[in-house]
Design a protein around this motif. Structure first.
Motif, mmCIF file in Angstrom:
data_model
loop_
_atom_site.group_PDB
_atom_site.id
_atom_site.type_symbol
_atom_site.label_atom_id
_atom_site.label_comp_id
_atom_site.label_asym_id
_atom_site.label_seq_id
_atom_site.Cartn_x
_atom_site.Cartn_y
_atom_site.Cartn_z
ATOM 1 N N THR A 5 0.757 -1.253 0.005
ATOM 2 C CA THR A 5 0.012 0.059 -0.127
ATOM 3 C C THR A 5 0.720 1.299 0.097
ATOM 4 N N ASP A 6 1.907 1.140 0.602
ATOM 5 C CA ASP A 6 2.902 2.389 0.636
ATOM 6 C C ASP A 6 3.159 3.278 -0.709
ATOM 7 N N PRO A 7 3.447 2.490 -1.870
ATOM 8 C CA PRO A 7 3.668 3.117 -2.964
ATOM 9 C C PRO A 7 2.206 3.847 -3.483
ATOM 10 N N LEU A 8 1.134 3.285 -3.187
ATOM 11 C CA LEU A 8 -0.104 3.628 -3.803
ATOM 12 C C LEU A 8 -0.552 5.172 -3.393
ATOM 13 N N GLN A 9 0.211 5.562 -2.368
ATOM 14 C CA GLN A 9 -0.041 7.140 -1.891
ATOM 15 C C GLN A 9 0.333 8.123 -2.903
ATOM 16 N N PHE A 10 1.398 7.617 -3.865
ATOM 17 C CA PHE A 10 1.992 8.469 -5.037
ATOM 18 C C PHE A 10 0.925 8.219 -6.239
ATOM 19 N N ASP A 11 0.197 9.642 -6.524
ATOM 20 C CA ASP A 11 -0.965 9.420 -7.818
ATOM 21 C C ASP A 11 0.016 8.803 -8.897
ATOM 22 N N PHE A 12 1.240 9.158 -9.068
ATOM 23 C CA PHE A 12 1.880 8.756 -10.347
ATOM 24 C C PHE A 12 2.143 7.070 -10.448
ATOM 25 N N ALA A 16 0.759 4.691 -13.031
ATOM 26 C CA ALA A 16 1.522 3.608 -13.595
ATOM 27 C C ALA A 16 1.139 2.234 -13.587
ATOM 28 N N LEU A 17 0.525 1.899 -12.118
ATOM 29 C CA LEU A 17 -0.071 0.630 -12.173
ATOM 30 C C LEU A 17 -1.084 0.335 -12.938
ATOM 31 N N LEU A 18 -2.265 1.301 -13.129
ATOM 32 C CA LEU A 18 -3.202 1.188 -14.182
ATOM 33 C C LEU A 18 -2.799 0.856 -15.531
ATOM 34 N N ALA A 19 -1.869 1.734 -15.918
ATOM 35 C CA ALA A 19 -1.290 1.619 -17.311
ATOM 36 C C ALA A 19 -0.579 0.254 -17.428
ATOM 37 N N ALA A 20 0.190 -0.108 -16.586
ATOM 38 C CA ALA A 20 0.780 -1.418 -16.917
ATOM 39 C C ALA A 20 -0.227 -2.664 -16.859
ATOM 40 N N THR A 21 -1.302 -2.593 -15.918
ATOM 41 C CA THR A 21 -2.031 -3.652 -16.219
ATOM 42 C C THR A 21 -2.680 -3.676 -17.235
ATOM 43 N N ALA A 22 -3.218 -2.627 -17.831
ATOM 44 C CA ALA A 22 -4.228 -2.488 -18.890
ATOM 45 C C ALA A 22 -3.278 -3.110 -20.104
ATOM 46 N N VAL A 23 -2.107 -2.596 -20.153
ATOM 47 C CA VAL A 23 -1.127 -3.003 -21.367
ATOM 48 C C VAL A 23 -0.767 -4.363 -21.420
ATOM 49 N N GLY A 24 -0.422 -5.068 -19.970
ATOM 50 C CA GLY A 24 -0.409 -6.269 -19.996
ATOM 51 C C GLY A 24 -1.384 -7.214 -20.636
ATOM 52 N N ILE A 25 -2.639 -6.796 -20.242
ATOM 53 C CA ILE A 25 -3.796 -7.526 -20.697
ATOM 54 C C ILE A 25 -3.807 -7.307 -22.275
ATOM 55 N N VAL A 26 -3.844 -6.426 -22.711
ATOM 56 C CA VAL A 26 -4.153 -5.972 -24.300
ATOM 57 C C VAL A 26 -3.107 -6.721 -25.092
ATOM 58 N N CYS A 27 -1.751 -6.245 -24.637
ATOM 59 C CA CYS A 27 -0.640 -7.067 -25.526
ATOM 60 C C CYS A 27 -0.608 -8.468 -25.267
ATOM 61 N N GLY A 129 5.786 8.236 -15.796
ATOM 62 C CA GLY A 129 5.666 9.589 -16.418
ATOM 63 C C GLY A 129 4.133 9.458 -16.838
ATOM 64 N N VAL A 130 3.578 8.667 -17.039
ATOM 65 C CA VAL A 130 2.184 8.515 -17.306
ATOM 66 C C VAL A 130 1.053 9.258 -16.751
ATOM 67 N N THR A 131 0.441 10.058 -17.626
ATOM 68 C CA THR A 131 -0.392 11.222 -17.417
ATOM 69 C C THR A 131 -1.780 10.621 -17.314
ATOM 70 N N SER A 132 -2.830 11.219 -16.860
ATOM 71 C CA SER A 132 -4.271 10.906 -16.746
ATOM 72 C C SER A 132 -4.658 10.917 -18.309
ATOM 73 N N LEU A 243 13.689 -1.938 -5.849
ATOM 74 C CA LEU A 243 14.841 -2.202 -6.296
ATOM 75 C C LEU A 243 15.610 -0.942 -6.923
ATOM 76 N N ASN A 244 14.775 -0.027 -6.967
ATOM 77 C CA ASN A 244 15.112 1.204 -7.714
ATOM 78 C C ASN A 244 16.078 0.913 -8.951
ATOM 79 N N ILE A 245 15.136 0.216 -9.971
ATOM 80 C CA ILE A 245 15.581 -0.109 -11.240
ATOM 81 C C ILE A 245 14.649 0.518 -12.375
ATOM 82 N N ALA A 246 14.874 0.720 -13.511
ATOM 83 C CA ALA A 246 13.986 1.137 -14.422
ATOM 84 C C ALA A 246 12.676 0.166 -14.602
ATOM 85 N N SER A 247 11.422 0.865 -14.870
ATOM 86 C CA SER A 247 10.419 0.120 -14.675
ATOM 87 C C SER A 247 9.913 -0.661 -16.094
#
Lengths: 276, 284
Positions: A5-12, A16-27, A129-132, A243-247
């Motif tokens: 839950t900690d990371p979820l306090q950041f809107d970005f 990013a989570l929403l984008a990654a999930t959607a892209v994971g499904i569609v691709c 950097g995903v915007t709304s 791990l502080n690596i590129a997403s």
């Protein structure tokens, strides 16, 4: 659960989570056709050829997705026509177009200001950097892809399994083939910001390839691939956070790790099972 | 509105009554330059040259000839994936395009048997033309699929992945797909190759069962004995029709020498020995 839950306090991070999930499904769902039809090289090439479109849009101040979409559809049709009519072998024709257009994109970008940072974003994505408005683009284009795959399911299945049957059933095979190419182009635009051009292929191929080891029915294969794709998106993002690596690479690494595990340990069809 | 949707989503054209099931009229197909074929006086090369014949409803035809004789080209013309350079191909009085009553059972080597579909999925593919766009298979379609599987004695295989089938079962499942397609003209490309005798017999049993329905069957084969014994008429093809009729007349020593040329040797006692038997990979 605070690690979750900690990371979820950041809107970005939420975006990013929403984008990654959607892209994971569609691709992953469209990726089932890429894997079954042996179009991996085509998908990779198409991802690279959109670079001039993206850079052009960027330099003109247009939405990047628009430039990518135009270029993607144009090259999808171009590659389709080139392989249908010319005497060149398909992979040769694709290779020529792929390298040439990619070079053009890099050249255009190098003529502008912030060369290395921008190039890295295009190549490997900029998930954080995903915007709304990016999310809206992903949602709309992703829905178009999924609905089209749903409505043309049985026709795509026939042209992929047995093109001659498609002829005897008098299906519009050329139209369907181009439609599939355009869907791949649209999906590349959807995934551009999440994994970038260079790693795009992994999102198409890896979850579908993993699923193909686990099942022998296409609808199930698409379902499993979608779950793996979505999970890779979420798990990759958390990995990248802690791990502080590129997403983008983190997402791909998770998907690749799942593939290796399934390849080795899957019951019955896994490597180790078959050796025992 | 409903009528408009039906016109857009459903395919298939109405057959002209009284026309033969299949009719080829002086059909020639030229090769692309540089490949082997018959050289005519004008220097053109043909995969098929001046082919004319008729097939009536319900007939059982074997098409035999050496590798590269044009058997596959002939099938492509009938299916409609290839258009003749000269001449006409008519099925029930219309050219092949538009017909959804023609079914083609490919050589087994042309199918990806690891494709993630079950037997009933494959048979349902035969219904896709009738179901039409933006619709899903209905109960009636599933009934027809399972009836088709029952007719080829493969009902028990419905849920199997296609890669799990034996060669003979694979062949029968594709015939079931043709039945689900409600095919009236059935083309089988080398269906007997590589099968043991019981599997071959099982296929003939299935084909014999189609006779009362008036399904016309064309089979490309390398097996001259089966062609002679199990079919109404035999076509001996080598880029031209060398002979077409009852096996005893068509498969005469002279005709066979003409079709098979150097691969056929006349022995001292008048017997013929065929040294080109068959069928590795694709043929023209």
């Amino acid at each position: 659960m605070s690690w979750f839950t900690d990371p979820l306090q950041f809107d970005f991070i939420v975006r990013a989570l929403l984008a990654a999930t959607a892209v994971g499904i569609v691709c992953s769902i469209l990726g089932a056709y890429v894997v079954l039809r042996g179009m991996a090289f085509f998908g990779d090439a198409l991802a690279h050829t959109i670079l001039p479109g993206v850079v052009g849009a960027y330099l003109l101040g247009w939405p990047l997705a628009l430039g990518a979409l135009l270029m993607g559809i144009l090259t999808a049709l171009g590659i389709g026509a080139l392989t249908e009519r010319s005497s060149l072998k398909e992979d040769t024709a694709i290779g020529v177009l792929f390298a040439g257009l990619f070079a053009l994109g890099v050249a255009m970008l190098s003529a502008s200001g912030n060369y290395t940072v921008d190039l890295a974003h295009f190549l490997f994505g900029n998930l954080l950097g995903v915007t709304s408005s990016d999310l809206w683009t992903i949602a709309i284009l992703g829905s178009i892809v999924l609905l089209t795959v749903f409505f043309f399911y049985k026709e795509f299945l026939v042209i992929s399994f047995d093109p001659v049957l498609a002829t005897t059933l008098r299906l519009p095979a050329t139209f369907l083939r181009y439609l599939l190419l355009i869907l791949i182009a649209i999906t590349i635009v959807v995934a551009l910001q999440v994994v970038g051009i260079a790693l795009m292929l992994a999102m198409f191929v890896t979850p579908a390839a993993t699923a193909s080891i686990l099942t022998r029915r296409l609808p199930t294969l698409m379902g499993i691939a979608a779950v793996i794709g979505a999970f890779s998106g979420v798990a990759g993002l958390y990995t990248s956070y802690y791990l502080n690596i590129a997403s983008g690479p983190a997402v791909v690494l998770v998907a690749s790790l799942i593939f290796v595990l399934v390849f080795l340990f899957a019951p019955e069809r896994g490597y180790i099972w078959q050796k025992l | 509105m409903a009528e408009l949707v039906r016109q857009i989503t459903q395919r298939g054209i109405v057959h002209s009554p009284g026309k033969p099931t299949l009719e080829l009229q002086s059909v020639s197909v030229a090769y692309a330059a540089g490949t082997n074929g018959i050289t005519t006086t004008r220097g053109e090369q043909y995969a098929l040259h001046n082919v004319t014949f008729q097939v009536e409803r319900g007939e059982r035809i074997a098409i035999v000839g050496p590798n590269g004789a044009g058997k596959s080209t002939l099938f492509k013309l009938i299916v409609g994936t290839l258009r003749p350079g000269q001449g006409e191909v008519n099925i029930f009085g219309h050219d092949p395009n538009g017909h959804i009553c023609i079914a083609y059972v490919p050589q087994r080597s042309q199918i990806d048997w690891s494709f993630p579909v079950t037997v009933e999925d494959v048979v349902m593919m035969g219904r896709v033309g009738r179901i039409g766009f933006f619709r899903w298979p209905r109960r009636n379609d599933w009934t027809l699929v399972h009836q088709a599987l029952a007719r080829v004695n493969a009902a028990h295989l419905a849920k199997k992945q296609i890669g799990e089938l034996s060669g003979g079962q694979q062949q029968r499942v594709f015939i079931a797909r043709a039945l689900a397609q409600e095919a009236e003209l059935l083309l089988l490309d080398e269906p007997l190759t590589g099968l043991d005798v019981p599997s071959q017999e099982a296929i003939f049993t299935v084909l014999d069962g189609l006779r009362p329905d008036g399904v016309t069957v064309l089979v490309a084969t390398h097996d001259l004995n089966l062609a002679a014994e199990r079919f109404d008429r035999v076509m001996l093809l080598n880029r031209q029709v060398v002979g077409f009729g009852p096996a005893t007349a068509v498969l005469s020593p002279d005709n066979l020498l003409l079709a098979y040329g150097g691969h056929m040797h006349r022995l001292h006692d008048g017997e013929l020995l065929l040294t080109d038997t068959c069928c590795t990979g694709h043929e023209g």
